[in-house]
Scaffold this active site. Structure first.
Site, mmCIF file in Angstrom:
data_model
loop_
_atom_site.group_PDB
_atom_site.id
_atom_site.type_symbol
_atom_site.label_atom_id
_atom_site.label_comp_id
_atom_site.label_asym_id
_atom_site.label_seq_id
_atom_site.Cartn_x
_atom_site.Cartn_y
_atom_site.Cartn_z
ATOM 1 N N ARG A 1 0.838 -1.189 0.000
ATOM 2 C CA ARG A 1 0.000 0.000 0.000
ATOM 3 C C ARG A 1 0.879 1.248 0.000
ATOM 4 N NH1 ARG A 1 -5.233 0.356 0.564
ATOM 5 N NH2 ARG A 1 -6.186 2.325 1.140
ATOM 6 N N GLN B 1 -1.107 2.493 -6.222
ATOM 7 C CA GLN B 1 -2.554 2.677 -6.105
ATOM 8 C C GLN B 1 -3.312 2.183 -7.324
ATOM 9 O OE1 GLN B 1 -3.285 6.770 -5.115
ATOM 10 N NE2 GLN B 1 -2.610 6.526 -2.988
ATOM 11 N N ASP C 1 -4.087 -1.518 -7.085
ATOM 12 C CA ASP C 1 -4.725 -1.954 -5.838
ATOM 13 C C ASP C 1 -6.107 -2.552 -6.103
ATOM 14 O OD1 ASP C 1 -5.586 -2.356 -3.284
ATOM 15 O OD2 ASP C 1 -5.262 -0.293 -2.598
ATOM 16 N N SER D 1 -8.693 -2.699 -3.131
ATOM 17 C CA SER D 1 -9.458 -1.467 -2.907
ATOM 18 C C SER D 1 -10.522 -1.264 -3.972
ATOM 19 C CB SER D 1 -8.511 -0.263 -2.873
ATOM 20 O OG SER D 1 -7.733 -0.269 -1.696
ATOM 21 N N TYR E 1 -2.005 2.088 11.299
ATOM 22 C CA TYR E 1 -2.840 0.889 11.256
ATOM 23 C C TYR E 1 -3.228 0.466 12.669
ATOM 24 C CZ TYR E 1 -1.201 0.806 6.479
ATOM 25 O OH TYR E 1 -0.912 1.153 5.188
#
Length: 384
Positions: free
Chosen positions: A122, A127, A130, A133, A226
């Site tokens: 990530r 992106q 991904d 996602s 996180y």
């Protein structure tokens, strides 16, 4: 076709209910324009309403996609599908590398180099690749539609000649990609929305989509933004406070997953029993056992006059747009792996190294260290 041209095979998905396809015709056109040969298995796009002729118009050949240099697919391969691959081929797709029941060892034994989209780090430049996602966005959106369909009450406030109907209240547990999309979609339908996550720093994201932040007073922020694992005392406190809060909502959508582990139980039977009759729980963690104690994965049941839905693989129920998004993820990864028409993965690149789960001679353990916490949508405070 010349001998040195890389062939990309788009195979037909075999899983029950899987309607997505790894590459859509628009992506085929892009790849063909870059000198790649794309072979599509007959009927590969039918589930996504993409007939073979659209692929041929885009520059693909209809034929034996399993014989291509690089095979791309959506769902993890079955044992029968692995048997169709040969040593030296490359497979790209969802491979469930953290699940105990996967085909990673079989792929290694077959001599297949495999890249798992779930393992892509990530970071900002990854992106576009991904896929977790992109598909979580679809799941979050569709979860709200499932809830609205099952609910016995309107989502928006309605003012009619017969009086005013107050809007439904919706709570989303787990504010990752799917959770934020669910909040935004429920808000668009007119519900009063709230979001909860064990990471208080995501409160700003919840408010950014017009929802309220449900503050239970528990801070489980970990390194790198996180969630850390809750202590036993914190877990008990969370469950107690959540049980009371849930009783005040018409709709609850849960999205919390922990890689390689059963989904955390956030909605107890007591919480369900305390919800108003006609309320709805949509559990997106059914594939990992569910976030709700009363969930029956893959089924919709009614307990205590509350509908509990646990649909599996929601992105496959919206195959057109889900495939389009997934196809962009695959294309972006291929652009990284193919240079000047040749398939030359650079294992010094952190994206390539992390995504490769078989076929790289270096130790996989070192490369995957930290991956468990590298995906917002796969933490206790994240989503599917």
């Amino acid at each position: 076709m010349t001998d040195n041209q890389v062939t990309i095979g788009v195979v037909r998905e075999s899983g029950d209910g899987e309607r997505r396809v790894a590459l859509v015709p628009k992506a085929v056109h892009t790849l063909a324009g870059r000198g790649l040969v794309v072979v599509v298995e007959p009927g590969a796009g039918e589930g996504a309403l993409l007939p073979d002729d659209l692929y041929t118009e885009a520059g693909a050949t209809i034929g034996d996609a399993w014989g291509a240099d690089v095979v791309v697919k959506v769902a993890p391969p079955t044992a029968e599908e692995v048997a169709r691959l040969r040593s030296g081929q490359t497979l790209i797709g969802f491979l469930a590398p953290r699940d105990t029941d996967n085909q990673i060892d079989a792929l290694k034994k077959a001599g297949v180099q495999a890249f798992a989209l779930e393992a892509i780090p990530r970071i900002s430049r990854a992106q576009a690749m991904d896929a977790l996602s992109s598909q979580a966005n679809v799941a979050g959106y569709k979860a709200v539609l499932v809830a609205a369909s099952a609910a016995t009450r309107f989502f928006p406030m309605l003012t009619t000649a017969a009086g005013t109907v107050k809007p439904a209240t919706a709570l989303v547990l787990g504010v990752g990609v799917a959770g934020l999309q669910a909040l935004a979609t429920a808000r668009r339908l007119g519900a009063r929305t709230s979001g909860y996550d064990v990471r208080p720093e995501v409160a700003e994201q919840v408010r950014s989509v017009g929802a309220q932040w449900l503050d239970l007073g528990i801070d489980a922020a970990g390194e790198g933004g996180y969630a850390r694992e809750l202590t036993e005392e914190e877990r008990a406190e969370q469950q107690k406070k959540l049980e009371e809060a849930i009783k005040g909502f018409d709709v609850v959508i849960t999205t919390a997953l922990v890689p390689g582990r059963p989904a955390p139980r956030l909605v107890t039977a007591g919480a369900v029993a305390g919800m108003a009759p006609g309320s709805v729980v949509v559990d997106l963690a059914g594939e990992a056992g569910g976030n709700c104690e009363l969930t029956e994965p893959g089924r919709t049941v009614v307990k205590h006059d509350v509908t509990i839905a646990s649909p599996l693989n929601l992105p496959a129920t919206m195959p057109e747009h889900a495939s389009e998004l997934y196809s962009k993820n695959i294309t972006a990864l291929l652009e990284l792996l193919v240079k000047d028409g040749s398939f030359v993965p650079d294992f010094e690149d952190e994206i390539v190294a992390a995504a490769c789960v078989t076929g790289d001679e270096r130790s996989r353990e070192e490369q995957t260290t930290g991956d468990e916490r590298s995906r917002e949508e796969q933490t206790t405070g994240g989503d599917s």
